[in-house]
Design a protein around this motif. Structure first.
Motif, short mmCIF file in Angstrom:
data_model
loop_
_atom_site.label_atom_id
_atom_site.label_comp_id
_atom_site.label_asym_id
_atom_site.label_seq_id
_atom_site.Cartn_x
_atom_site.Cartn_y
_atom_site.Cartn_z
N PHE A 154 8.96 -28.47 -3.58
CA PHE A 154 8.40 -29.56 -2.78
C PHE A 154 9.06 -29.54 -1.40
O PHE A 154 9.97 -30.32 -1.11
CB PHE A 154 8.65 -30.91 -3.49
CG PHE A 154 7.84 -32.04 -2.93
CD1 PHE A 154 6.54 -32.26 -3.34
CD2 PHE A 154 8.38 -32.91 -1.99
CE1 PHE A 154 5.78 -33.30 -2.83
CE2 PHE A 154 7.64 -33.96 -1.47
CZ PHE A 154 6.34 -34.16 -1.89
N PRO B 293 8.10 -36.46 1.63
CA PRO B 293 7.09 -37.31 1.01
C PRO B 293 6.73 -38.50 1.88
O PRO B 293 7.46 -38.86 2.81
CB PRO B 293 7.79 -37.78 -0.27
CG PRO B 293 9.25 -37.76 0.07
CD PRO B 293 9.41 -36.57 0.98
N LEU C 84 4.59 -31.79 -10.40
CA LEU C 84 4.43 -31.26 -9.05
C LEU C 84 3.77 -29.89 -9.05
O LEU C 84 2.97 -29.58 -8.17
CB LEU C 84 5.79 -31.20 -8.35
CG LEU C 84 6.41 -32.56 -7.98
CD1 LEU C 84 7.80 -32.36 -7.38
CD2 LEU C 84 5.51 -33.31 -7.01
N LYS D 122 0.29 -29.13 -7.11
CA LYS D 122 0.12 -28.10 -6.09
C LYS D 122 -1.17 -27.31 -6.28
O LYS D 122 -1.73 -26.76 -5.34
CB LYS D 122 1.32 -27.13 -6.11
CG LYS D 122 2.64 -27.75 -5.70
CD LYS D 122 2.64 -28.20 -4.26
CE LYS D 122 3.99 -28.79 -3.87
NZ LYS D 122 3.98 -29.32 -2.49
N TYR E 251 1.45 -37.36 -0.99
CA TYR E 251 2.41 -37.73 -2.03
C TYR E 251 3.26 -38.89 -1.50
O TYR E 251 3.88 -38.77 -0.45
CB TYR E 251 3.35 -36.56 -2.33
CG TYR E 251 2.69 -35.31 -2.86
CD1 TYR E 251 2.76 -34.97 -4.21
CD2 TYR E 251 2.03 -34.41 -2.00
CE1 TYR E 251 2.19 -33.80 -4.70
CE2 TYR E 251 1.45 -33.25 -2.47
CZ TYR E 251 1.53 -32.95 -3.82
OH TYR E 251 0.97 -31.79 -4.29
N LEU F 45 13.94 -34.27 -4.75
CA LEU F 45 12.75 -33.49 -4.41
C LEU F 45 13.10 -32.26 -3.60
O LEU F 45 12.53 -31.18 -3.81
CB LEU F 45 11.76 -34.37 -3.64
CG LEU F 45 11.03 -35.46 -4.44
CD1 LEU F 45 10.27 -36.38 -3.50
CD2 LEU F 45 10.08 -34.84 -5.46
#
Length: 286
Positions: free
Chosen positions: A29, A33, A250, A254, A261, A281
């Motif tokens: 990630f 976010p 996650l 993807k 997100y 993350l």
């Protein structure tokens, strides 16, 4: 000739091995976010500008507003523009989306949002097929108006009670399958999919094009779920410290159509848990 072949094979093997190790350390990630305003609801209610400054200091530049916090959409938009923050989604109540669609659409456009989201279907007792049928009808109506008149995408955010069993699936499946994909999309709240016994990653895999937004949150270990759609806010914990398999979710996300997100942490400990969630993350790799 033989030595050249051996040399080439050795080079090929070493290169492939290097690439495999390089891929293994790839960030799962890599992006920063977004944030749901509900996480900072107490702070936003007191001082929206200062709260936006806090979010900017965390590197967050994407927000989903769940309220206007006694400001006009234009006033909030000015604060956002001054800080280089974008509002991508605007959350409203079911009744407002249905009965005040014009006002909702105008506010969403003023904020700069592309999505309008509803997170709760008013109901008493267990969620039933009749309720789901009415919900589908209303969502198709809301979604068509928002798309045709404002160019906005309507999303429904699951809240747990929709996972009542129905035929070979759940009423959540019924809502997804019966709403018109042209006008209705979905926001996956991973906690409220897991809490009633659902599989967040499985939903993304089953309906990869229907989910456009995601709320990322985790459930305290030891807490048992149910179909009520409610649990004490103190059961929200930093990502990676609870029961959900965040990496699996996650990875499925993807491969799906998720565009935004958002962190949502309803706990009163959000000020310490949000940075912990962001660090978690960032630490994730394939």
């Amino acid at each position: 000739m033989r030595s050249r072949i051996l040399l080439f094979l050795t080079f090929l093997l070493s290169t492939t091995t290097h690439e495999l190790f390089a891929q293994k350390g790839k960030p799962l990630f890599p992006q920063t976010p977004g944030m749901v305003s509900y996480t900072y609801r107490a702070s936003f209610s007191k001082d929206p500008a200062a709260t936006l400054d806090t979010l900017k200091s965390l590197g967050i530049t994407d927000i989903e507003f769940s309220s206007l916090f006694r400001k006009t959409a234009a006033e909030l938009r000015q604060m956002l523009d001054e800080r280089g923050i974008k509002c991508s989604s605007f959350g409203v109540q079911y009744g407002d989306a249905l009965e005040k669609t014009q006002e909702v659409g105008q506010n969403a456009k003023t904020l700069g949002a592309k999505f309008v989201r509803v997170a709760w279907v008013p109901h008493k007792g267990p969620f039933t097929l009749e309720m789901a049928q009415k919900t589908v009808e209303d969502f198709n109506t809301i979604g068509k108006k928002l798309k045709d008149e404002f160019g906005l995408t309507f999303c429904y955010h699951n809240h747990g009670y929709e996972f009542e069993k129905y035929e070979d699936g759940t009423l959540m499946d019924y809502i997804i399958q019966k709403t018109d994909p042209k006008y209705v999309s979905f926001e996956l709240d991973v906690l409220w999919a897991f809490f009633p016994g659902g599989d967040p990653a499985g939903l993304l895999t089953k309906y990869p094009k229907r989910y456009k937004l995601m709320h990322m949150k985790d459930l305290r270990k030891g807490v048992e779920g149910n179909l009520s759609g409610g649990t004490p806010v103190t059961n929200d914990v930093a990502l990676g410290t609870g029961q959900l398999d965040i990496p699996a979710i996650l990875k499925a996300a993807k491969k799906s159509g998720i565009e935004h997100y958002y962190i949502e942490d309803e706990s009163p400990s959000y000020a310490t848990q949000v940075p912990q969630t962001m660090a978690y993350l960032k630490s994730l790799t394939y």
